[in-house]
Design a protein around this motif. Structure first.
Motif, PDB file in Angstrom:
ATOM      1  N   LEU A 117      16.831  11.453  34.851  1.00 43.18           N
ATOM      2  CA  LEU A 117      15.466  11.744  34.422  1.00 43.18           C
ATOM      3  C   LEU A 117      15.502  12.796  33.318  1.00 43.18           C
ATOM      4  CD1 LEU A 117      12.411  11.388  34.846  1.00 43.18           C
ATOM      5  CD2 LEU A 117      12.533  13.125  36.635  1.00 43.18           C
ATOM      6  N   ILE A 118      15.030  12.442  32.126  1.00 41.91           N
ATOM      7  CA  ILE A 118      15.153  13.357  30.983  1.00 41.91           C
ATOM      8  C   ILE A 118      13.807  13.919  30.524  1.00 41.91           C
ATOM      9  CG2 ILE A 118      17.291  12.354  30.130  1.00 41.91           C
ATOM     10  CD1 ILE A 118      15.677  10.718  28.139  1.00 41.91           C
ATOM     11  N   TYR A 119      12.684  13.324  30.946  1.00 39.90           N
ATOM     12  CA  TYR A 119      11.400  13.866  30.510  1.00 39.90           C
ATOM     13  C   TYR A 119      10.286  13.401  31.439  1.00 39.90           C
ATOM     14  CZ  TYR A 119       7.502  15.283  27.559  1.00 39.90           C
ATOM     15  OH  TYR A 119       6.362  15.880  27.091  1.00 39.90           O
ATOM     16  N   ILE A 120       9.343  14.290  31.719  1.00 43.50           N
ATOM     17  CA  ILE A 120       8.151  13.987  32.514  1.00 43.50           C
ATOM     18  C   ILE A 120       6.933  14.409  31.707  1.00 43.50           C
ATOM     19  CG2 ILE A 120       6.862  14.486  34.637  1.00 43.50           C
ATOM     20  CD1 ILE A 120       9.571  15.147  35.941  1.00 43.50           C
ATOM     21  N   GLY A 121       5.939  13.549  31.624  1.00 41.39           N
ATOM     22  CA  GLY A 121       4.722  13.886  30.892  1.00 41.39           C
ATOM     23  C   GLY A 121       3.489  13.350  31.587  1.00 41.39           C
ATOM     24  N   LYS A 122       2.336  13.897  31.250  1.00 35.34           N
ATOM     25  CA  LYS A 122       1.060  13.457  31.804  1.00 35.34           C
ATOM     26  C   LYS A 122       0.252  12.776  30.706  1.00 35.34           C
ATOM     27  CE  LYS A 122      -1.460  17.708  30.734  1.00 35.34           C
ATOM     28  NZ  LYS A 122      -0.415  18.296  29.911  1.00 35.34           N
ATOM     29  N   ALA A 130      -3.353  14.239  37.173  1.00 36.37           N
ATOM     30  CA  ALA A 130      -2.132  14.029  36.390  1.00 36.37           C
ATOM     31  C   ALA A 130      -1.480  15.366  36.040  1.00 36.37           C
ATOM     32  CB  ALA A 130      -2.454  13.241  35.117  1.00 36.37           C
ATOM     33  N   TRP A 131      -2.279  16.359  35.667  1.00 33.53           N
ATOM     34  CA  TRP A 131      -1.734  17.687  35.369  1.00 33.53           C
ATOM     35  C   TRP A 131      -1.016  18.258  36.587  1.00 33.53           C
ATOM     36  CZ3 TRP A 131      -6.933  19.628  32.954  1.00 33.53           C
ATOM     37  CH2 TRP A 131      -7.015  19.156  31.645  1.00 33.53           C
ATOM     38  N   LEU A 132      -1.676  18.140  37.754  1.00 37.76           N
ATOM     39  CA  LEU A 132      -1.099  18.712  38.971  1.00 37.76           C
ATOM     40  C   LEU A 132       0.223  18.031  39.333  1.00 37.76           C
ATOM     41  CD1 LEU A 132      -4.399  18.939  41.032  1.00 37.76           C
ATOM     42  CD2 LEU A 132      -3.161  20.850  40.018  1.00 37.76           C
ATOM     43  N   LEU A 133       0.243  16.710  39.277  1.00 37.87           N
ATOM     44  CA  LEU A 133       1.443  15.969  39.641  1.00 37.87           C
ATOM     45  C   LEU A 133       2.564  16.242  38.650  1.00 37.87           C
ATOM     46  CD1 LEU A 133       2.894  13.982  41.425  1.00 37.87           C
ATOM     47  CD2 LEU A 133       1.821  12.106  40.172  1.00 37.87           C
ATOM     48  N   GLU A 134       2.235  16.286  37.361  1.00 38.79           N
ATOM     49  CA  GLU A 134       3.246  16.594  36.349  1.00 38.79           C
ATOM     50  C   GLU A 134       3.874  17.957  36.624  1.00 38.79           C
ATOM     51  OE1 GLU A 134       3.415  17.209  31.502  1.00 38.79           O
ATOM     52  OE2 GLU A 134       1.872  18.130  32.732  1.00 38.79           O
ATOM     53  N   ASN A 135       3.063  18.942  36.929  1.00 37.37           N
ATOM     54  CA  ASN A 135       3.563  20.293  37.191  1.00 37.37           C
ATOM     55  C   ASN A 135       4.523  20.302  38.375  1.00 37.37           C
ATOM     56  OD1 ASN A 135       3.468  23.212  36.720  1.00 37.37           O
ATOM     57  ND2 ASN A 135       2.400  23.294  38.672  1.00 37.37           N
ATOM     58  N   SER A 136       4.134  19.597  39.446  1.00 33.97           N
ATOM     59  CA  SER A 136       4.984  19.552  40.643  1.00 33.97           C
ATOM     60  C   SER A 136       6.326  18.895  40.356  1.00 33.97           C
ATOM     61  CB  SER A 136       4.261  18.784  41.759  1.00 33.97           C
ATOM     62  OG  SER A 136       3.047  19.409  42.079  1.00 33.97           O
ATOM     63  N   LEU A 137       6.310  17.770  39.631  1.00 34.69           N
ATOM     64  CA  LEU A 137       7.546  17.043  39.368  1.00 34.69           C
ATOM     65  C   LEU A 137       8.468  17.807  38.428  1.00 34.69           C
ATOM     66  CD1 LEU A 137       6.134  13.407  39.011  1.00 34.69           C
ATOM     67  CD2 LEU A 137       7.350  14.383  40.961  1.00 34.69           C
ATOM     68  N   ILE A 138       7.888  18.489  37.442  1.00 34.62           N
ATOM     69  CA  ILE A 138       8.723  19.262  36.513  1.00 34.62           C
ATOM     70  C   ILE A 138       9.415  20.403  37.241  1.00 34.62           C
ATOM     71  CG2 ILE A 138       8.638  20.824  34.528  1.00 34.62           C
ATOM     72  CD1 ILE A 138       6.483  19.028  33.339  1.00 34.62           C
ATOM     73  N   LYS A 139       8.670  21.077  38.117  1.00 36.95           N
ATOM     74  CA  LYS A 139       9.274  22.168  38.887  1.00 36.95           C
ATOM     75  C   LYS A 139      10.422  21.658  39.756  1.00 36.95           C
ATOM     76  CE  LYS A 139       5.140  25.047  39.267  1.00 36.95           C
ATOM     77  NZ  LYS A 139       4.083  25.535  40.191  1.00 36.95           N
ATOM     78  N   LYS A 140      10.236  20.467  40.317  1.00 36.23           N
ATOM     79  CA  LYS A 140      11.252  19.914  41.216  1.00 36.23           C
ATOM     80  C   LYS A 140      12.496  19.467  40.446  1.00 36.23           C
ATOM     81  CE  LYS A 140      13.134  17.869  44.808  1.00 36.23           C
ATOM     82  NZ  LYS A 140      13.726  18.657  45.920  1.00 36.23           N
ATOM     83  N   HIS A 141      12.323  18.727  39.346  1.00 36.10           N
ATOM     84  CA  HIS A 141      13.449  18.079  38.675  1.00 36.10           C
ATOM     85  C   HIS A 141      13.971  18.836  37.458  1.00 36.10           C
ATOM     86  CE1 HIS A 141      12.901  14.548  41.224  1.00 36.10           C
ATOM     87  NE2 HIS A 141      11.614  14.583  40.946  1.00 36.10           N
ATOM     88  N   GLN A 142      13.109  19.618  36.816  1.00 32.11           N
ATOM     89  CA  GLN A 142      13.483  20.372  35.615  1.00 32.11           C
ATOM     90  C   GLN A 142      14.247  19.510  34.601  1.00 32.11           C
ATOM     91  OE1 GLN A 142      15.534  23.954  36.783  1.00 32.11           O
ATOM     92  NE2 GLN A 142      13.776  24.724  37.928  1.00 32.11           N
ATOM     93  N   PRO A 143      13.606  18.431  34.112  1.00 36.12           N
ATOM     94  CA  PRO A 143      14.285  17.561  33.144  1.00 36.12           C
ATOM     95  C   PRO A 143      14.652  18.335  31.877  1.00 36.12           C
ATOM     96  CG  PRO A 143      12.271  16.544  33.977  1.00 36.12           C
ATOM     97  CD  PRO A 143      12.235  17.965  34.399  1.00 36.12           C
ATOM     98  N   ARG A 144      15.730  17.908  31.264  1.00 34.75           N
ATOM     99  CA  ARG A 144      16.264  18.636  30.116  1.00 34.75           C
ATOM    100  C   ARG A 144      15.250  18.780  28.988  1.00 34.75           C
ATOM    101  NH1 ARG A 144      21.299  16.600  26.292  1.00 34.75           N
ATOM    102  NH2 ARG A 144      21.072  18.223  24.697  1.00 34.75           N
ATOM    103  N   TYR A 145      14.580  17.690  28.650  1.00 29.09           N
ATOM    104  CA  TYR A 145      13.718  17.728  27.473  1.00 29.09           C
ATOM    105  C   TYR A 145      12.366  18.372  27.761  1.00 29.09           C
ATOM    106  CZ  TYR A 145      17.165  15.114  24.892  1.00 29.09           C
ATOM    107  OH  TYR A 145      18.323  14.745  24.257  1.00 29.09           O
ATOM    108  N   ASN A 146      11.984  18.497  29.025  1.00 32.97           N
ATOM    109  CA  ASN A 146      10.785  19.265  29.324  1.00 32.97           C
ATOM    110  C   ASN A 146      11.013  20.742  29.015  1.00 32.97           C
ATOM    111  OD1 ASN A 146      10.314  16.837  31.465  1.00 32.97           O
ATOM    112  ND2 ASN A 146       8.395  17.747  30.792  1.00 32.97           N
ATOM    113  N   ILE A 147      12.200  21.231  29.320  1.00 32.00           N
ATOM    114  CA  ILE A 147      12.519  22.633  29.039  1.00 32.00           C
ATOM    115  C   ILE A 147      12.487  22.882  27.536  1.00 32.00           C
ATOM    116  CG2 ILE A 147      14.320  24.392  29.208  1.00 32.00           C
ATOM    117  CD1 ILE A 147      15.249  22.956  31.768  1.00 32.00           C
ATOM    118  N   MET A 148      12.957  21.913  26.756  1.00 33.07           N
ATOM    119  CA  MET A 148      13.029  22.080  25.302  1.00 33.07           C
ATOM    120  C   MET A 148      11.682  21.856  24.618  1.00 33.07           C
ATOM    121  SD  MET A 148      16.566  20.000  24.685  1.00 33.07           S
ATOM    122  CE  MET A 148      16.571  20.243  22.925  1.00 33.07           C
TER     123      MET A 148
END
Length: 603
Positions: free
Chosen positions: A29-34, A77-95
């Motif tokens: 998983l490299i990116y999560i978005g809403k 969608a905002w809430l779910l995106e936030n939860s998933l990013i915290k859990k998985h920390q995809p590389r491109y979300n950090i960037m």
């Protein structure tokens, strides 16, 4: 690996709010978005006209798979995106994005609890509500609660002993009406707790109470000519009425549970999984299971639960399911919720699995259209209690005009599609006057008498457009032909779309959205269209022919010749003397011209 076929992937993504996930060739998983509109947002990454920075271009070049989860609103969608990013920390979300923490509303565990917002959750027994994706929305709620329920804002240790000893004095907040002074026992603990109980109800989703109070404030302010306050609260009311009071995540008390739901048909089953921790969805996936035998939904759901728990290393002791599970495991609790927040989570899971099923089946049916035909016919067989697939269906409809020009029409569907070459009209021969029952009896008898004489195969289903009377008339003809037990016959009443079976006084009602009813309605409407077209043509010809025969010197034979040549009354009236001479003699031409001339307004 070749380039990613994003066009096919986009075709499966709906125009709905939700969260999308990009995966690379290794399944990482490299990116999560809403997105408010999933298809438009995901499609923008592959739009050549879109200006991208270098990091985004690298991200897009690595995409090899796209998954998504639909939700009810953009806030969800905002809430779910936030939860998933915290859990998985995809590389491109950090960037590529700033992963901020959303705020919560807290009711502090203490005597005379305070209410405020925070971005940090501390496990001290306090009650947390949120997280709130919209900070403005959160402050609107807090402001309204503050206006409606005066609560203390100080951090004094208001124990009963301290209050009894008179250690505290009321402050300015008491003087201006924002607090009722519990520090000096001006407000009892019971009264304060009643306020807190009502506030919890509001934060748990009963926003109607808040809206009612706001409307009352607006009314009172208007009566007192305080238009500035009325305007401020009118703006707050507008925001509240748009607010979804129960988001995907509402209470941190829901922690460490799994949610599963299933949707299946004869060939496939689809199971959705949601992992919930501290009130937030941190995992979501939908899988497809191809049936090998006639497995039950319970068997498949149990299999999927084991698969998901192993894959995501779940340690939850509670699993929310859509029906009772007989799996014997003392360490697990299976819950079938009826109301509340757990029920909302189950409904979200079911919404996702049904959408996934619909999209997958649409894909299969596009590749193999026969699958759709077989599915519809199988559903019709089940809904209508037929002994065989209704591959050949015929539908009858009658038309007449004040008892004149009675006709009957039959349309034929084969494999749930119109077979127009098999449509037939019947000019009624034995019926005088307006008698729909006798007309139906004659048409049905003539149709199947001929089919039997010519050795044609009978249909599996006959539909009669009309109620019990028309159905009974059709059965009379089928009994005369001794085929009443060889085919299934039903009547459909127009008013309530009731389906009648011979000899059964109680009608069958199908779901208004069912494909079976849609096919029957299509048959009925097509029979009506086909019949009324023929009826109008016959009525027009009959009216014109009668009018022509009333003209002196124009008899039945001449009228027939005119109709065959000119086709309509308008063409005969507009015809020149030379054109009429091609059909009539000079005397008849002059008679006709004189007759139509008398009909003009000048006459």
């Amino acid at each position: 690996m070749g380039a990613f076929d994003y066009k096919n992937a986009l075709a499966d993504i709906p125009h709905r709010p939700g969260v999308y996930q990009f995966w690379d060739a290794e399944g990482t998983l490299i990116y999560i978005g809403k997105a408010k509109d999933l298809r438009n947002r995901v499609g923008s990454y592959f739009n050549k006209d879109t200006q991208m920075n270098g990091k985004t271009r690298v991200l897009v070049s690595r995409i090899r798979n796209i998954t998504f989860t639909i939700v009810d609103t953009e806030i969800d969608a905002w809430l779910l995106e936030n939860s998933l990013i915290k859990k998985h920390q995809p590389r491109y979300n950090i960037m590529l994005k700033d992963d901020k923490t959303y705020p919560w509303i807290i009711i502090k565990k203490e005597p005379f609890p305070r209410l405020y917002w925070t971005r940090k959750m501390v496990k001290d027994g306090s009650t947390y509500f949120g997280p709130y994706a919209s900070v403005g929305m959160m402050h609107t709620i807090l402001d309204l609660i503050k206006e409606t329920y005066p609560l203390r804002t100080c951090n004094l240790p208001l124990s009963q002993e301290n209050i009894a000893e008179g250690k505290f004095k009321v402050c300015l907040e008491y003087q201006i009406g924002n607090c009722k002074g519990p520090c000096q026992a001006y407000q009892s603990a019971d009264d304060y707790e009643q306020n807190i109980s009502e506030i919890k109800d509001i934060l748990n989703g009963k926003i109607g109470n808040v809206i009612r109070d706001v409307k009352q404030v607006i009314k009172t302010a208007s009566e007192q000519l305080n238009f500035e306050q009325a305007h401020q609260y009118a703006r707050k009311l507008q925001v509240l009425e748009k607010y979804q009071s129960k988001s995907t995540v509402v209470n941190s008390a829901i922690t460490n549970i799994d949610v599963v739901s299933i949707a299946s048909d004869e060939r496939y089953a689809f199971v959705n999984y949601l992992k919930v921790m501290n009130g937030s969805i941190i995992q979501t996936q939908t899988i497809e299971i191809k049936k090998r035998l006639d497995e039950t939904d319970e068997e498949l759901l149990t299999l999927a639960i084991t698969e998901f728990r192993n894959k995501f290393h779940s340690t939850s002791k509670e699993i929310i399911v859509p029906f009772e599970i007989t799996l014997m495991d003392e360490g697990l609790k299976f819950t079938v919720p009826k109301l509340g927040e757990k029920k909302k989570l189950l409904e979200l899971s079911e919404k996702n699995v049904l959408f996934f099923k619909k999209e997958k089946l649409n894909q299969y049916e596009k590749l193999n259209p026969d699958l759709r035909t077989d599915r519809i016919l199988s559903q019709m067989q089940k809904d209508l209690r037929l002994t065989q697939l209704p591959r050949h269906i015929e539908c009858f409809d009658n038309s007449n005009f004040q008892g004149k020009y009675p006709v009957s029409a039959i349309v034929v569907f084969k494999d749930a599609k119109p077979s127009k070459k098999d449509y037939r009209h019947f000019n009624v021969k034995t019926v005088e006057g307006p008698n729909d029952f006798a007309t139906m009896e004659e048409a049905v008898y003539r149709r199947y008498r001929r089919m039997l004489d010519e050795g044609e195969s009978l249909p599996q289903l006959i539909i009669i457009d009309g109620g019990k009377g028309q159905l009974s008339s059709a059965m009379t003809s089928l009994k005369k032909l001794e085929i009443d037990r060889k085919v299934t016959v039903i009547g459909i009443a127009k008013r309530l779309e009731e389906l009648f079976y011979p000899g059964d006084s109680y009608p069958l009602y199908l779901d208004k959205k069912s494909e079976t009813l849609k096919v029957i309605q299509q048959l009925r409407d097509e029979a009506h269209r086909f019949g009324i077209t023929f009826h109008r043509k016959k009525r027009d010809q009959g009216t014109l022919k009668t009018e022509l025969e009333q003209i002196g010197g124009i008899g039945k034979t001449t009228a027939d010749k005119l109709l065959r040549h000119f086709k309509s009354v308008k063409r005969i009236k507009n015809a020149s003397e030379a054109e009429l001479s091609a059909v009539l003699n000079k005397s008849q031409v002059q008679t006709l011209l004189n007759y139509f001339k008398q009909e003009t307004p000048e006459a």
